[in-house]
Design an enzyme around this catalytic site. Structure first.
Site, mmCIF file in Angstrom:
data_model
loop_
_atom_site.group_PDB
_atom_site.id
_atom_site.type_symbol
_atom_site.label_atom_id
_atom_site.label_comp_id
_atom_site.label_asym_id
_atom_site.label_seq_id
_atom_site.Cartn_x
_atom_site.Cartn_y
_atom_site.Cartn_z
ATOM 1 N N MET A 175 5.144 3.313 3.817
ATOM 2 C CA MET A 175 5.304 2.323 2.762
ATOM 3 C C MET A 175 5.805 0.996 3.327
ATOM 4 O O MET A 175 5.402 -0.074 2.859
ATOM 5 C CB MET A 175 6.262 2.848 1.694
ATOM 6 C CG MET A 175 6.357 1.945 0.468
ATOM 7 S SD MET A 175 4.790 1.809 -0.438
ATOM 8 C CE MET A 175 4.775 0.043 -0.812
ATOM 9 N N LYS A 176 6.656 1.045 4.332
ATOM 10 C CA LYS A 176 7.152 -0.186 4.947
ATOM 11 C C LYS A 176 6.006 -0.983 5.565
ATOM 12 O O LYS A 176 5.969 -2.220 5.456
ATOM 13 C CB LYS A 176 8.210 0.149 5.996
ATOM 14 C CG LYS A 176 8.703 -1.040 6.797
ATOM 15 C CD LYS A 176 9.325 -2.122 5.923
ATOM 16 C CE LYS A 176 9.926 -3.230 6.792
ATOM 17 N NZ LYS A 176 10.403 -4.367 5.989
ATOM 18 N N LEU A 177 5.072 -0.303 6.207
ATOM 19 C CA LEU A 177 3.929 -1.013 6.780
ATOM 20 C C LEU A 177 3.080 -1.652 5.688
ATOM 21 O O LEU A 177 2.576 -2.773 5.848
ATOM 22 C CB LEU A 177 3.088 -0.069 7.636
ATOM 23 C CG LEU A 177 3.767 0.446 8.914
ATOM 24 C CD1 LEU A 177 2.828 1.379 9.671
ATOM 25 C CD2 LEU A 177 4.214 -0.712 9.807
#
Length: 308
Positions: A175-177
């Site tokens: 999700m961070k990417l």
């Protein structure tokens, strides 16, 4: 209020990590951190009652929960697997929490290795800036089992204002990417739009007068524009080299998923061109200056101020 007998370890007292570690310690947790060449954060943590360790192994031996806040997967792998790495000091029942922006393939491999020695793993990458890290109001998206998440939550609450349990191990990094794809994609679009605006005679200030407070405005836009409009170098302290690293991780994730990642690759190449031109340690809002230079327009803050 602390959670039972948790003893916290922290590796990575950088722009984000120093504020996080400070909040963990100030809110009552015993904290052991890895020493570093930059002594200012270390001296501050010692003054707050934290303990310094010389190796990741020593941090692990003193801790039940260890946070990592470093550049990326290569550094995490060395910290975990190195000769004096975490694996040699972690006790069964411990938890390693990776707050870095990392390659999910590496994340899953490390989680598997730690599971073999009875150690849990969670990924809790960050959103927002060093200012919020110091204030204890970061955002984090957590990949962990339900039980590990509940165990970690009181510690996370010392430095995060918004905590989302996004899914299982690895989902936080995935999700961070995606989050960074959107934000860094914005940065690439803003930079090219500002360069094109200048080419056709519209100054950054005139450009901003239309976008700001309109439907295309957002918090990231406002932070991003503070370099070009105000010369605020520290508005978003995230380097172009780190941005390129994150977009490269995104490309790897897209390739593994079989996705045609046309826009991600285009944004990645904007950062790659700036890094190749010597801008690796410049911060993300300075991408505008680099893209302007390539296109023959001066978008440095001093020049932008003259274009009002």
């Amino acid at each position: 209020m602390t959670n039972g007998n948790e003893r916290v370890g922290f590796i990575g007292l950088g722009l984000m990590g120093h504020g996080m570690a400070r909040n963990i310690r100030d809110k009552g947790y015993p904290l052991t951190f890895l020493g570093r060449k930059n002594r200012k954060p270390a001296e501050d943590m010692l003054a707050r009652g934290a303990t310094e360790a010389a190796t990741p192994r020593a941090v692990a031996e003193a801790s039940t929960v260890v946070f990592l806040c470093v550049t990326g997967s290569r550094q995490v792998e060395e910290i975990v697997r190195g000769p004096d790495g975490l694996k040699h000091g972690l006790k069964p029942g411990s938890v390693v929490v990776d707050c870095s922006t990392a390659d999910p393939t590496s994340t899953m491999a490390i989680a598997g290795e730690l599971a073999e020695i009875g150690v849990d793993f969670a990924d809790a990458p960050l959103s927002r800036t060093p200012k919020e890290a110091w204030e204890g109001t970061l955002d984090t998206m957590v990949g962990a089992t339900d039980a590990v998440f509940e165990r970690l939550k009181p510690v996370l609450e010392t430095w995060a204002g918004r905590i989302v349990h996004i899914g299982g191990v690895g989902d936080g990094h995935r999700m961070k990417l995606l989050n960074n794809f959107i934000s860094l994609g914005y940065a690439a679009i803003y930079s090219e739009a500002l360069a094109l605006a200048a080419k056709v005679g519209i100054s950054p200030h005139r450009f901003d007068s239309v976008i700001r407070n309109g439907r295309m405005d957002c918090g990231f836009y406002q932070t991003f524009m503070r370099w070009t409009l105000e010369g605020d170098r520290d508005a978003h302290k995230f380097t172009l080299a780190n941005a390129l690293k994150d977009m490269t991780y995104l490309e790897s994730m897209a390739d593994a998923a079989g996705l045609v990642n046309s826009l991600g690759n285009a944004a990645k190449n904007s950062f790659a061109s700036a890094v190749a031109a010597g801008g690796a340690e410049d911060f993300v809002p300075m991408l505008t200056t680099h893209i302007g230079k390539v296109n023959g327009v001066d978008l440095a803050p001093a020049a932008a101020g003259k274009q009002k």
